[in-house]
Design a protein around this motif. Structure first.
Motif, PDB file in Angstrom:
ATOM      1  N   THR A 109      46.793  57.235 -12.851  1.00 28.69           N
ATOM      2  CA  THR A 109      47.885  58.727 -11.983  1.00 28.69           C
ATOM      3  C   THR A 109      46.676  58.803 -12.275  1.00 28.69           C
ATOM      4  OG1 THR A 109      48.312  59.274 -13.956  1.00 28.69           O
ATOM      5  CG2 THR A 109      49.630  58.702 -12.626  1.00 28.69           C
ATOM      6  N   VAL A 110      45.729  59.986 -10.677  1.00 27.02           N
ATOM      7  CA  VAL A 110      45.200  60.381 -11.041  1.00 27.02           C
ATOM      8  C   VAL A 110      44.093  61.537 -11.484  1.00 27.02           C
ATOM      9  CG1 VAL A 110      42.763  60.318  -9.011  1.00 27.02           C
ATOM     10  CG2 VAL A 110      43.750  58.135  -9.515  1.00 27.02           C
ATOM     11  N   ASP A 168      53.270  57.598 -17.991  1.00 20.48           N
ATOM     12  CA  ASP A 168      53.677  57.399 -19.142  1.00 20.48           C
ATOM     13  C   ASP A 168      55.585  57.922 -18.385  1.00 20.48           C
ATOM     14  OD1 ASP A 168      51.544  57.586 -20.988  1.00 20.48           O
ATOM     15  OD2 ASP A 168      52.324  59.119 -21.596  1.00 20.48           O
ATOM     16  N   GLU A 169      56.186  58.840 -17.829  1.00 17.73           N
ATOM     17  CA  GLU A 169      57.662  58.904 -17.761  1.00 17.73           C
ATOM     18  C   GLU A 169      57.689  58.269 -15.845  1.00 17.73           C
ATOM     19  OE1 GLU A 169      58.911  62.105 -19.079  1.00 17.73           O
ATOM     20  OE2 GLU A 169      57.320  62.474 -20.906  1.00 17.73           O
ATOM     21  N   GLY A 227      45.440  54.306 -17.436  1.00  9.07           N
ATOM     22  CA  GLY A 227      46.747  55.119 -17.506  1.00  9.07           C
ATOM     23  C   GLY A 227      45.837  56.482 -16.890  1.00  9.07           C
ATOM     24  N   VAL A 228      45.424  57.472 -16.957  1.00  4.97           N
ATOM     25  CA  VAL A 228      44.979  59.046 -16.615  1.00  4.97           C
ATOM     26  C   VAL A 228      43.430  58.619 -15.621  1.00  4.97           C
ATOM     27  CG1 VAL A 228      44.594  60.789 -16.346  1.00  4.97           C
ATOM     28  CG2 VAL A 228      46.718  60.332 -16.954  1.00  4.97           C
ATOM     29  N   ALA A 229      43.213  58.943 -14.326  1.00  2.56           N
ATOM     30  CA  ALA A 229      42.046  58.321 -14.356  1.00  2.56           C
ATOM     31  C   ALA A 229      41.120  59.574 -13.445  1.00  2.56           C
ATOM     32  CB  ALA A 229      41.400  57.142 -13.256  1.00  2.56           C
ATOM     33  N   ALA A 242      49.628  64.376 -14.947  1.00  4.25           N
ATOM     34  CA  ALA A 242      48.982  62.957 -13.950  1.00  4.25           C
ATOM     35  C   ALA A 242      49.333  62.281 -15.836  1.00  4.25           C
ATOM     36  CB  ALA A 242      47.567  62.982 -14.528  1.00  4.25           C
ATOM     37  N   ARG A 243      49.904  62.276 -16.867  1.00  2.00           N
ATOM     38  CA  ARG A 243      49.931  61.895 -18.349  1.00  2.00           C
ATOM     39  C   ARG A 243      51.143  61.673 -17.843  1.00  2.00           C
ATOM     40  NH1 ARG A 243      48.328  58.539 -20.595  1.00  2.00           N
ATOM     41  NH2 ARG A 243      46.324  58.920 -20.733  1.00  2.00           N
TER      42      ARG A 243
END
Length: 523
Positions: A219-220, A103-104, A191-193, A98-99
């Motif tokens: 993203t999740v 990010d990318e 961010g990442v949820a 997810a990260r």
């Protein structure tokens, strides 16, 4: 075509017991439920389990440990499937995916219009497979197929179409400053949820959380309830068919103390959203604070309040199947109390309990043995504490986790069946004399999720809607949910709101941007 075919198969497979089995007529329009429906062989669900692994970075994979756990059919207690059991290592893998996707990857960088189109395509695919998804949901959770197919899956579709509509309407403000500066705000994805959903409404809760998170560009990592892991995996496949990039949605099935705790503690998760019990909510909040102080949204215990001032509104309530689905504290004015008890008792006796795949079933089994025993324990507590058991109070049949619709009268405010959220087919009925008294009593609880008020007096309605310390007040209706209506509680019923425009704030950061102006034409 698939949806219509499954509906047809279900209809043809039903014996002539469309009202849930034999009932005994006892006069005055009242029927006693029997255990016939629960004793019959369960209907074979017209669906197969296709996905039973973890979803990480767009792929269905085994748990790192190789472990699985059984998900059970609440009608029988038998195994439906063995599902991959995620733990901390799997949460690490899912968060990393997810990260990287945030990010990318393309998801937060693509235009909001493109994100909207993907969510709309997904809603169309779910609608096309409505009955297949509903059958799996009912098989895994025990809720009536008609409820899943006609209410909850269409609600899920509506939620995603609603949030798809919001995707390209999220924007900041231009703000007037006191000096020569240009000031604006940016609304950015958080961010990442990390999201944790319960077993009672698996896909509806998926929609409440995943819908706004994706619409905002996040993203999740989603942890499903261990009791109901199957439907989320099925719809996630459709979401990727609609064009969702890999890593944007990751799903880890597993248990709270392992997978759930790891998600809450994870230093690379930017946000947690949780629906479940108040006690678990406290642990989620503590873990999130002790790690990276990530913001938390909590939708917790409720013990809904129902308040009757007049009996004229009773016939409206009879059309709702939710009356005895959850524990409800029902306050009834003393002038109509006895009449209400008789009507509540008669309605409970007519309530159709049985196999969720039968036409006309209003109440299926409880989710598992633990919840089944918990409800029966509360029922025993009610009898032991002096409440009057009007009807029900025992298991329904001899197989599966069915419980008779139960009504208690002469309930006191300090009894456990009134103070606690039972989460089962138990109604507790309390008597009151005047509004001032009932307001004080209704608010004297640690919960504050929702209340229903039935009255024909506008002044009474206005008084109660403002006085009751709850997040939702339904006036002359009950359990009316819509994608646009925010939902959440006061006090220990939670933090924040889900659904509607308010839920977008859970998944956005607000950034202020300030620039000096040289020789501005105006300020």
């Amino acid at each position: 075509m698939a949806s219509r075919r499954i509906s047809s198969l279900i209809s043809r497979s039903l014996p002539l017991l469309s009202r849930g089995g034999k009932q005994t007529y006892v006069g005055r329009g009242i029927y006693r439920y029997s255990t016939a429906a629960a004793l019959e062989d369960p209907i074979k669900p017209p669906v197969t389990v296709q996905y039973d692994k973890l979803l990480i970075n767009g792929q269905f994979v085994d748990a790192a440990s190789g472990k699985t756990f059984p998900t059970l059919d609440p009608r029988t207690g038998e195994v439906i499937a063995h599902v991959a059991e995620g733990d901390a290592e799997d949460i690490n893998r899912a968060v990393a995916a997810a990260r990287k996707a945030f990010d990318e990857g393309p998801w937060p960088k693509m235009t909001a219009y493109e994100r909207q189109r993907i969510l709309l395509r997904f809603a169309d695919l779910v609608e096309k497979h409505n009955d297949e998804i509903a059958a799996l949901e009912s098989w895994d959770s025990g809720k009536p197929f008609e409820q899943s197919a006609q209410v909850e899956i269409p609600m899920f579709v509506r939620l995603f179409r609603y949030y798809a509509g919001w995707a390209d309407k999220i924007h900041g403000l231009t703000i007037q400053a006191d000096g020569p500066h240009h000031v604006q705000t940016l609304h950015e994805p958080i961010g990442v949820a990390g999201q944790i959903i319960p077993w009672n409404f698996p896909l509806v809760m998926f929609g409440w959380k995943v819908g706004p998170a994706l619409a905002c560009g996040n993203t999740v990592v989603l942890k499903t309830a261990e009791q109901t892991p199957l439907s989320a995996l099925l719809v996630s496949k459709l979401l990727h068919e609609a064009g969702l990039p890999d890593g944007v949605l990751n799903i880890v099935s597993g248990f709270g103390p392992t997978a759930g705790a790891a998600l809450c503690r994870h230093m690379d998760v930017d946000k947690i959203a949780f629906t479940g019990s108040t006690e678990t909510g406290k642990i989620v909040l503590e873990s999130s604070a002790k790690s990276n102080l990530k913001p938390v949204t909590l939708e917790l215990g409720g013990n809904h309040l129902l308040l009757f001032v007049r009996m004229l509104m009773w016939t409206k309530l009879l059309s709702w199947h939710t009356l005895l689905y959850f524990s409800i504290r029902t306050y009834v004015h003393e002038k109509v109390y006895d009449e209400f008890i008789e009507k509540a008792k008669a309605r409970a006796l007519k309530r159709v309990v049985g196999d969720p795949f039968k036409v006309g079933i209003e109440q299926g089994p409880q989710i598992d043995a633990e919840q089944f025993e918990k409800i029966l324990k509360y029922i025993r507590s009610g009898k032991e504490s002096g409440a009057t058991l009007e009807t029900g109070g025992d298991r329904f049949g001899t197989k599966g986790y069915y419980i008779q619709p139960t009504v208690f009268s002469n309930v006191k405010d300090d009894m456990l069946i009134a103070t606690d959220e039972i989460f089962g087919p138990v109604q507790t009925v309390l008597k009151f004399k005047d509004l001032g008294e009932v307001i004080q009593r209704a608010n004297n609880t640690r919960y504050g999720l929702a209340a229903g008020v039935f009255t024909q007096n506008l002044d009474t309605a206005n008084t109660l809607m403002r006085a009751l310390r709850v997040g939702t007040v339904w006036i002359n209706c009950f359990d009316t949910f819509d994608a646009t209506i925010p939902f959440g509680g006061y006090k220990m019923s939670g933090i924040g709101r889900e659904k509607g425009e308010y839920s977008l704030k859970n998944y956005l950061q607000v950034k202020a941007v300030v620039m000096p102006l040289k020789n501005p034409a105006w300020l």
